[in-house]
Design an enzyme around this catalytic site. Sequence first.
Site, PDB file in Angstrom:
ATOM      1  N   LYS A 130     -57.045 -46.469  22.344  1.00 35.63           N
ATOM      2  CA  LYS A 130     -55.677 -46.211  21.881  1.00 35.63           C
ATOM      3  C   LYS A 130     -54.800 -47.363  22.330  1.00 35.63           C
ATOM      4  O   LYS A 130     -55.124 -48.041  23.308  1.00 35.63           O
ATOM      5  CB  LYS A 130     -55.145 -44.917  22.502  1.00 35.63           C
ATOM      6  CG  LYS A 130     -54.004 -44.293  21.739  1.00 35.63           C
ATOM      7  CD  LYS A 130     -54.502 -43.444  20.593  1.00 35.63           C
ATOM      8  CE  LYS A 130     -53.375 -42.967  19.698  1.00 35.63           C
ATOM      9  NZ  LYS A 130     -53.885 -41.994  18.700  1.00 35.63           N
ATOM     10  N   ASP A 170     -50.303 -44.355  14.402  1.00 33.03           N
ATOM     11  CA  ASP A 170     -49.976 -43.137  15.163  1.00 33.03           C
ATOM     12  C   ASP A 170     -48.446 -43.036  15.059  1.00 33.03           C
ATOM     13  O   ASP A 170     -47.870 -43.588  14.097  1.00 33.03           O
ATOM     14  CB  ASP A 170     -50.458 -43.273  16.619  1.00 33.03           C
ATOM     15  CG  ASP A 170     -50.435 -41.942  17.377  1.00 33.03           C
ATOM     16  OD1 ASP A 170     -51.372 -41.146  17.220  1.00 33.03           O
ATOM     17  OD2 ASP A 170     -49.462 -41.674  18.130  1.00 33.03           O
TER      18      ASP A 170
HETATM   19  P1  NDP Z   1     -44.790 -40.140  12.686  1.00 36.38           P
HETATM   20  O1  NDP Z   1     -44.182 -41.265  13.407  1.00 36.38           O
HETATM   21  O2  NDP Z   1     -45.078 -40.262  11.237  1.00 36.38           O
HETATM   22  O3  NDP Z   1     -43.916 -38.819  12.890  1.00 36.38           O
HETATM   23  C1  NDP Z   1     -43.639 -38.316  14.156  1.00 36.38           C
HETATM   24  C2  NDP Z   1     -42.787 -37.072  14.036  1.00 36.38           C
HETATM   25  O4  NDP Z   1     -42.715 -36.446  15.313  1.00 36.38           O
HETATM   26  C3  NDP Z   1     -41.357 -37.384  13.638  1.00 36.38           C
HETATM   27  O5  NDP Z   1     -40.818 -36.296  12.937  1.00 36.38           O
HETATM   28  C4  NDP Z   1     -40.666 -37.544  14.983  1.00 36.38           C
HETATM   29  O6  NDP Z   1     -39.277 -37.307  14.960  1.00 36.38           O
HETATM   30  C5  NDP Z   1     -41.368 -36.502  15.812  1.00 36.38           C
HETATM   31  N1  NDP Z   1     -41.414 -36.965  17.212  1.00 36.38           N
HETATM   32  C6  NDP Z   1     -42.069 -38.052  17.683  1.00 36.38           C
HETATM   33  N2  NDP Z   1     -41.871 -38.214  19.000  1.00 36.38           N
HETATM   34  C7  NDP Z   1     -41.058 -37.222  19.352  1.00 36.38           C
HETATM   35  C8  NDP Z   1     -40.492 -36.838  20.589  1.00 36.38           C
HETATM   36  N3  NDP Z   1     -40.729 -37.536  21.718  1.00 36.38           N
HETATM   37  N4  NDP Z   1     -39.717 -35.735  20.599  1.00 36.38           N
HETATM   38  C9  NDP Z   1     -39.479 -35.025  19.446  1.00 36.38           C
HETATM   39  N5  NDP Z   1     -40.008 -35.334  18.255  1.00 36.38           N
HETATM   40  C10 NDP Z   1     -40.772 -36.415  18.204  1.00 36.38           C
HETATM   41  O7  NDP Z   1     -46.133 -39.818  13.502  1.00 36.38           O
HETATM   42  P2  NDP Z   1     -47.409 -38.982  13.034  1.00 36.38           P
HETATM   43  O8  NDP Z   1     -47.016 -37.896  12.102  1.00 36.38           O
HETATM   44  O9  NDP Z   1     -48.443 -39.938  12.631  1.00 36.38           O
HETATM   45  O10 NDP Z   1     -47.882 -38.352  14.426  1.00 36.38           O
HETATM   46  C11 NDP Z   1     -47.496 -37.039  14.859  1.00 36.38           C
HETATM   47  C12 NDP Z   1     -48.488 -36.548  15.904  1.00 36.38           C
HETATM   48  O11 NDP Z   1     -49.793 -36.487  15.327  1.00 36.38           O
HETATM   49  C13 NDP Z   1     -48.641 -37.424  17.150  1.00 36.38           C
HETATM   50  O12 NDP Z   1     -48.907 -36.590  18.251  1.00 36.38           O
HETATM   51  C14 NDP Z   1     -49.886 -38.259  16.829  1.00 36.38           C
HETATM   52  O13 NDP Z   1     -50.510 -38.717  18.006  1.00 36.38           O
HETATM   53  C15 NDP Z   1     -50.721 -37.208  16.122  1.00 36.38           C
HETATM   54  N6  NDP Z   1     -51.793 -37.707  15.273  1.00 36.38           N
HETATM   55  C16 NDP Z   1     -51.546 -38.606  14.270  1.00 36.38           C
HETATM   56  C17 NDP Z   1     -52.582 -39.035  13.464  1.00 36.38           C
HETATM   57  C18 NDP Z   1     -52.353 -39.946  12.315  1.00 36.38           C
HETATM   58  O14 NDP Z   1     -53.314 -40.204  11.578  1.00 36.38           O
HETATM   59  N7  NDP Z   1     -51.146 -40.435  12.069  1.00 36.38           N
HETATM   60  C19 NDP Z   1     -53.965 -38.591  13.694  1.00 36.38           C
HETATM   61  C20 NDP Z   1     -54.103 -37.585  14.716  1.00 36.38           C
HETATM   62  C21 NDP Z   1     -53.044 -37.186  15.477  1.00 36.38           C
HETATM   63  P3  NDP Z   1     -38.261 -38.557  15.072  1.00 36.38           P
HETATM   64  O15 NDP Z   1     -38.414 -39.309  13.786  1.00 36.38           O
HETATM   65  O16 NDP Z   1     -36.944 -37.933  15.241  1.00 36.38           O
HETATM   66  O17 NDP Z   1     -38.702 -39.353  16.262  1.00 36.38           O
HETATM   67  O1  2IT Z   2     -54.766 -39.684  17.143  1.00 34.06           O
HETATM   68  C1  2IT Z   2     -55.472 -40.112  16.209  1.00 34.06           C
HETATM   69  O2  2IT Z   2     -56.598 -39.662  15.996  1.00 34.06           O
HETATM   70  C2  2IT Z   2     -54.910 -41.150  15.343  1.00 34.06           C
HETATM   71  N1  2IT Z   2     -53.756 -41.540  15.526  1.00 34.06           N
HETATM   72  C3  2IT Z   2     -55.739 -41.748  14.241  1.00 34.06           C
HETATM   73  C4  2IT Z   2     -56.662 -42.810  14.781  1.00 34.06           C
HETATM   74  C5  2IT Z   2     -57.429 -43.592  13.751  1.00 34.06           C
HETATM   75  O3  2IT Z   2     -58.103 -44.535  14.194  1.00 34.06           O
HETATM   76  O4  2IT Z   2     -57.395 -43.292  12.564  1.00 34.06           O
END
Ligand code: NDP
Ligand code: 2IT
Length: 449
Positions: A130, A170
């Site tokens: 990561k 992420d």
């Molecule tokens: P994005 O940046 O697209 O969206 C993040 C969302 O979460 C936004 O709505 C944001 O609000 C909110 N958020 C982020 N940080 C905070 C915080 N500290 N407090 C409150 N709200 C928060 O990210 P993703 O959708 O990609 O990721 C969301 C989650 O999913 C994370 O935990 C990530 O690790 C996990 N994840 C993502 C994957 C991927 O493929 N993208 C795969 C597996 C897991 P705001 O805009 O107001 O900050």
């Molecule tokens: O938390 C996760 O699994 C991710 N942000 C996606 C990682 C990836 O390599 O697609």
Amino acid sequence: MTPHIDEKVEPIFQEVLNRNPGETEFHQAVREVLESLGPVLVKHPEFGHHKIIERICEPERQIIFRVPWQDDEGNVQINRGFRVEFNSALGPYKGGLRFHPSVYLGIVKFLGFEQIFKNALTGLPIGGGKGGSDFDPKGKSDDEIMRFCQSFMTELYRHLGEYTDVPAGDIGVGGREIGYMFGQYKRITNRYESGILTGKGLDWGGSLVRTEATGYGATFFVQEMLKARGDSFDGKICTVSGSGNVAIYTIEKIHQLGGKVVACSDSGGYIYDEQGIDLELLQQLKEIERRRIKDYLNYRKHAKYVESGNIWNIPCQVAMPSATQNELNGKDAAKLVKNGCFAVGEGANMPTTPEGIRVFLEAGIAYGPGKAANAGGVATSALEMQQNASRDSWTFEYTEQRLEQIMKTIHRLCYENAEEYGTPGNYVNGANIAGFIKVANAMVAMGLV
Ligand code: NDP
Ligand code: 2IT
């Protein structure tokens, strides 16, 4: 049964605390896995002999670097970049990059640690890693984002490779950022190596379904948990926290499967729309215009916005935390259960605090932890790597079928391991044990490296 660390494993955990002071999220993630492993050491004494747990808790390599860049006013800005290459027993390091002001080593290590087991559960050949930066993308211009990404990649590129380390997105890193980073890698190396990043654009090496994969996959996982209880999404009232990549495609898939999502959020507050979230509007606001969730009200007058509100106070049957770590605590969990919630699937990584997890397990609801439920994103990244390696691109339908099958298999693995190790229905133990055993067997086979 309340989770606790077995006495054989406790000293290992104490050593992790001593060696990694102040990294509270990392401690939390390690503790949760170690709580599941006591019975595994009894069945597999060789893992103890080879000190597999001790080795797995120590990253293979940790890279920390300066990221200097210039803002639109010409001021010099300095951020810190990270890449933690945690474990490569099953394949090249694989895991996302997070750009958020809260990023420090403890966050990157918790994410990298969980990634090891998540990636093992996918059954695909990927190790765990990561990275990210404390850079805050909010309010930055496209040019600033580009300059930051270029500077970040100017250091990171030397650590990447199709067979070495393959980052993706992420929080704060999506298609735009992956594009800028890929461009810089290509420029520095003079090589078009599609396999060094995933989440690429569809015209230049990306995979169909990767954008949707985490949300779709998490929803498929919950569908399997519901099926195991003779139920389905049909007619269920759901809440999904966040409104980013994972939340948006979770909402889409829930709606396709007959459920109704009535609330989602961002860090400013939540919106409640009893008619069901208007996905097209949400995508326009968030994916295209990069605005705040509050603006939803300008277009849907009957909806409600609660500033700084707690989305977990809203009654629902299925809850899918999809924003960030520790966003759902013990009180929230108790409230959800009291209001009739009977399934929770984590799109985010470690969104539920240890107290929250305890409440869900004691209530006996279907609780799918992130490292299992959100594995569809990284699994589809591995499918992108397969397509890149064979210079092929698959159809949406075929790729989604592969994703759904992978999520079903992960569910079955978690379900069966939970039973085999004496805690039926406990997907936390199931995921930790199934993921750990795969990695541990590979580490034993490869000797002391
Ligand atoms: P994005 O940046 O697209 O969206 C993040 C969302 O979460 C936004 O709505 C944001 O609000 C909110 N958020 C982020 N940080 C905070 C915080 N500290 N407090 C409150 N709200 C928060 O990210 P993703 O959708 O990609 O990721 C969301 C989650 O999913 C994370 O935990 C990530 O690790 C996990 N994840 C993502 C994957 C991927 O493929 N993208 C795969 C597996 C897991 P705001 O805009 O107001 O900050
Ligand atoms: O938390 C996760 O699994 C991710 N942000 C996606 C990682 C990836 O390599 O697609």
